[in-house]
Design an enzyme around this catalytic site. Structure first.
Site, PDB file in Angstrom:
ATOM      1  N   ASN A  87       0.857  -1.185   0.000  1.00 14.53           N
ATOM      2  CA  ASN A  87       0.000   0.000   0.000  1.00 14.53           C
ATOM      3  C   ASN A  87       0.899   1.243   0.000  1.00 14.53           C
ATOM      4  OD1 ASN A  87      -1.410   2.266   1.063  1.00 14.53           O
ATOM      5  ND2 ASN A  87      -3.028   0.924   1.808  1.00 14.53           N
ATOM      6  N   ASP A 121      -0.136   4.461  -0.092  1.00 10.83           N
ATOM      7  CA  ASP A 121      -0.849   5.692   0.306  1.00 10.83           C
ATOM      8  C   ASP A 121       0.064   6.677   1.030  1.00 10.83           C
ATOM      9  OD1 ASP A 121      -3.146   4.507  -0.624  1.00 10.83           O
ATOM     10  OD2 ASP A 121      -4.015   4.135   1.364  1.00 10.83           O
ATOM     11  N   HIS A 122       0.981   6.134   1.846  1.00 15.80           N
ATOM     12  CA  HIS A 122       1.774   7.034   2.702  1.00 15.80           C
ATOM     13  C   HIS A 122       2.846   7.802   1.932  1.00 15.80           C
ATOM     14  CE1 HIS A 122      -0.406   6.220   6.262  1.00 15.80           C
ATOM     15  NE2 HIS A 122      -0.389   4.940   5.950  1.00 15.80           N
ATOM     16  N   ARG A 135       3.046  18.742   1.974  1.00 17.14           N
ATOM     17  CA  ARG A 135       3.666  19.969   1.483  1.00 17.14           C
ATOM     18  C   ARG A 135       2.940  20.573   0.277  1.00 17.14           C
ATOM     19  NH1 ARG A 135       9.062  21.609   2.628  1.00 17.14           N
ATOM     20  NH2 ARG A 135       9.089  21.582   4.886  1.00 17.14           N
ATOM     21  N   HIS A 153      -5.705   3.645  -1.700  1.00 16.73           N
ATOM     22  CA  HIS A 153      -7.033   3.954  -1.166  1.00 16.73           C
ATOM     23  C   HIS A 153      -7.402   5.357  -1.614  1.00 16.73           C
ATOM     24  CE1 HIS A 153      -9.698   4.172   2.754  1.00 16.73           C
ATOM     25  NE2 HIS A 153     -10.376   4.472   1.657  1.00 16.73           N
ATOM     26  N   ARG A 177      -9.627   8.019  -0.937  1.00 19.14           N
ATOM     27  CA  ARG A 177     -10.591   8.405   0.098  1.00 19.14           C
ATOM     28  C   ARG A 177     -11.473   9.529  -0.415  1.00 19.14           C
ATOM     29  NH1 ARG A 177      -9.042   6.502   5.507  1.00 19.14           N
ATOM     30  NH2 ARG A 177     -10.794   7.773   6.155  1.00 19.14           N
ATOM     31  N   ARG A 218      -7.319  12.763   1.017  1.00 20.05           N
ATOM     32  CA  ARG A 218      -6.240  13.241   1.902  1.00 20.05           C
ATOM     33  C   ARG A 218      -4.857  12.765   1.456  1.00 20.05           C
ATOM     34  NH1 ARG A 218      -7.431   9.931   7.427  1.00 20.05           N
ATOM     35  NH2 ARG A 218      -9.449  10.917   7.147  1.00 20.05           N
ATOM     36  N   HIS A 219      -4.788  11.660   0.718  1.00 18.80           N
ATOM     37  CA  HIS A 219      -3.475  11.223   0.222  1.00 18.80           C
ATOM     38  C   HIS A 219      -3.524  10.944  -1.288  1.00 18.80           C
ATOM     39  CE1 HIS A 219      -5.288   7.406   1.373  1.00 18.80           C
ATOM     40  NE2 HIS A 219      -4.980   7.508   2.649  1.00 18.80           N
ATOM     41  N   GLU A 254      -8.768   0.437  -2.976  1.00 21.12           N
ATOM     42  CA  GLU A 254      -9.626   0.489  -1.783  1.00 21.12           C
ATOM     43  C   GLU A 254     -10.519   1.705  -1.894  1.00 21.12           C
ATOM     44  OE1 GLU A 254      -7.498   0.768   1.872  1.00 21.12           O
ATOM     45  OE2 GLU A 254      -6.400  -1.062   1.489  1.00 21.12           O
ATOM     46  N   THR A 295      -6.989   6.375  10.133  1.00 17.85           N
ATOM     47  CA  THR A 295      -6.877   5.305   9.138  1.00 17.85           C
ATOM     48  C   THR A 295      -8.159   4.486   9.249  1.00 17.85           C
ATOM     49  OG1 THR A 295      -5.535   3.415   8.408  1.00 17.85           O
ATOM     50  CG2 THR A 295      -5.616   3.807  10.773  1.00 17.85           C
ATOM     51  N   THR A 296      -8.319   3.492   8.370  1.00 20.75           N
ATOM     52  CA  THR A 296      -9.557   2.707   8.393  1.00 20.75           C
ATOM     53  C   THR A 296      -9.738   2.052   9.760  1.00 20.75           C
ATOM     54  OG1 THR A 296      -9.054   2.221   6.088  1.00 20.75           O
ATOM     55  CG2 THR A 296     -10.864   1.001   7.085  1.00 20.75           C
ATOM     56  N   GLU A 347     -10.923  -9.455   3.086  1.00 20.58           N
ATOM     57  CA  GLU A 347      -9.640  -9.094   3.701  1.00 20.58           C
ATOM     58  C   GLU A 347      -9.901  -8.995   5.198  1.00 20.58           C
ATOM     59  OE1 GLU A 347      -7.223  -5.992   1.960  1.00 20.58           O
ATOM     60  OE2 GLU A 347      -6.372  -5.497   3.914  1.00 20.58           O
ATOM     61  N   HIS A 357      -3.655  -4.645   7.764  1.00 25.43           N
ATOM     62  CA  HIS A 357      -3.780  -3.488   8.657  1.00 25.43           C
ATOM     63  C   HIS A 357      -2.883  -3.651   9.871  1.00 25.43           C
ATOM     64  CE1 HIS A 357      -5.321   0.207  10.266  1.00 25.43           C
ATOM     65  NE2 HIS A 357      -5.938   0.381   9.115  1.00 25.43           N
ATOM     66  N   GLY A 358      -1.937  -2.739   9.982  1.00 25.31           N
ATOM     67  CA  GLY A 358      -1.061  -2.717  11.151  1.00 25.31           C
ATOM     68  C   GLY A 358       0.033  -3.778  11.130  1.00 25.31           C
ATOM     69  N   GLY A 388       1.193  -1.427   4.354  1.00 25.86           N
ATOM     70  CA  GLY A 388       1.573  -0.081   3.947  1.00 25.86           C
ATOM     71  C   GLY A 388       2.451   0.633   4.948  1.00 25.86           C
ATOM     72  N   HIS A 389       1.857   1.092   6.033  1.00 26.64           N
ATOM     73  CA  HIS A 389       2.496   2.054   6.932  1.00 26.64           C
ATOM     74  C   HIS A 389       3.871   1.597   7.409  1.00 26.64           C
ATOM     75  CE1 HIS A 389       2.990   4.409  10.694  1.00 26.64           C
ATOM     76  NE2 HIS A 389       2.471   5.364   9.946  1.00 26.64           N
TER      77      HIS A 389
HETATM   78  N1  PXP Z   1      -5.899  -3.089   4.218  1.00 28.15           N
HETATM   79  C1  PXP Z   1      -6.838  -2.118   4.290  1.00 28.15           C
HETATM   80  C2  PXP Z   1      -8.224  -2.457   3.884  1.00 28.15           C
HETATM   81  C3  PXP Z   1      -6.504  -0.816   4.706  1.00 28.15           C
HETATM   82  O1  PXP Z   1      -7.448   0.132   4.777  1.00 28.15           O
HETATM   83  C4  PXP Z   1      -5.163  -0.534   5.017  1.00 28.15           C
HETATM   84  C5  PXP Z   1      -4.773   0.861   5.417  1.00 28.15           C
HETATM   85  O2  PXP Z   1      -4.951   1.716   4.349  1.00 28.15           O
HETATM   86  C6  PXP Z   1      -4.216  -1.560   4.911  1.00 28.15           C
HETATM   87  C7  PXP Z   1      -4.604  -2.842   4.542  1.00 28.15           C
HETATM   88  C8  PXP Z   1      -2.765  -1.333   5.212  1.00 28.15           C
HETATM   89  O3  PXP Z   1      -2.641  -1.040   6.552  1.00 28.15           O
HETATM   90  P1  PXP Z   1      -1.236  -0.513   7.092  1.00 28.15           P
HETATM   91  O4  PXP Z   1      -0.984   0.780   6.399  1.00 28.15           O
HETATM   92  O5  PXP Z   1      -1.470  -0.367   8.554  1.00 28.15           O
HETATM   93  O6  PXP Z   1      -0.228  -1.560   6.738  1.00 28.15           O
END
Ligand code: PXP
Length: 253
Positions: free
Chosen positions: A17, A19-20, A28, A53, A55, A59-60, A80, A110-111, A161, A206-207, A228-229
């Site tokens: 992911n 997004d970040h 910026r 994602h 949104r 935002r990103h 997403e 976040t979600t 998921e 996620h996480g 992602g993060h």
């Molecule tokens: N899966 C879904 C559905 C999410 O919304 C996210 C966060 O955007 C992720 C996975 C990835 O999560 P993380 O950024 O915490 O790894």
């Protein structure tokens, strides 16, 4: 038919992911760093798929990112989005390989939590039908909960998921008993899914970090992990290609 590079010893795919990367750019209001460049680097480094994602508040990831990434990526795009009419039009135009439907609240960081599929079966069935008609496969981001899994089957989703956020959070807080309880819940959800519909693909995310990913990656029948993060955070110190390699090593070692 969805093809898989999973092997017989159950190595889930890694979806990255990005997004970040867009979050940093938007902070910026400039045109760097480029999420598209990140996508291409991740793919070269061995990512099996890419998640973004879009949104409602943009935002990103921006609309132009979605179109450019969809045009240039060489793996598979997992878009997403919330199940709104605006997003449906965009998805039907972009035609990502996957759409993953997620809940969305404007104020969240976040979600938070999975989609309440059981509470909106009629809406989601129709929505998923429209995505299927455009040739798009659909995944539903849900908590590891039997009622939600059964609802996802009833909606004719192609994948679920499983939300690993609670598993990750309690681990970060150092509560490893609670983390083990969450792990068992996720394992049970996989068994329930297989029993209800063994064609439904099971993703998780996620996480997830290099520290907590292995136990999830080792669960039989998990098809793909979306991360992602923590991976983008690793990239600050080691670069993106190395961060992808390190995450794959943590998943499979
Ligand atoms: N899966 C879904 C559905 C999410 O919304 C996210 C966060 O955007 C992720 C996975 C990835 O999560 P993380 O950024 O915490 O790894």
């Amino acid at each position: 038919m969805v093809t898989s590079s999973q092997n017989s010893v159950n190595r889930p795919l890694l979806g990255v992911n990005v997004d970040h990367v867009a979050t940093l750019r938007q902070a910026r209001g400039v045109n760097y760093p480029s999420p598209l460049e990140a996508v291409l680097l991740c793919e070269q480094a061995g990512a099996d798929g890419i998640t973004i994602h879009l949104r409602e508040d943009r935002r990103h990831i921006q609309d132009s990112d979605v179109y450019e990434i969809a045009r240039q990526l060489t793996t598979r795009l997992n878009l997403e989005m919330a199940a709104t009419s605006e997003m449906l039009s965009i998805a039907c135009e972009v035609k990502p390989f996957w759409v993953c439907l997620v809940p969305e609240k404007r104020a969240e960081l976040t979600t938070e939590g999975g989609l309440d599929v059981a509470g909106q079966i009629t809406h989601l069935k129709k929505y998923i039908n429209e995505l299927h008609a455009a040739g798009i496969k659909v995944s539903l981001f849900i908590d590891p909960d039997e009622v939600q899994i059964a609802a996802a089957v009833a909606c004719h989703a192609d994948a679920i998921e499983l939300h690993t956020g609670t598993y990750a959070e309690v681990g970060l807080a150092g509560d490893f008993d609670a983390q083990n309880v969450e792990l068992q819940r996720i394992k049970q959800a996989v068994i329930v899914t297989k029993n209800l519909d063994d064609k439904l693909l099971i993703n998780a995310g996620h996480g997830l970090t290099r520290d907590n990913v292995k136990a999830i990656a080792q669960i039989d029948d998990i098809y793909e992990l979306n991360i992602g993060h923590a991976l983008i955070a690793d990239a600050i110190f080691v670069g993106l290609s190395q961060a992808v390699t390190m995450m794959k090593t943590a998943m499979y070692e």
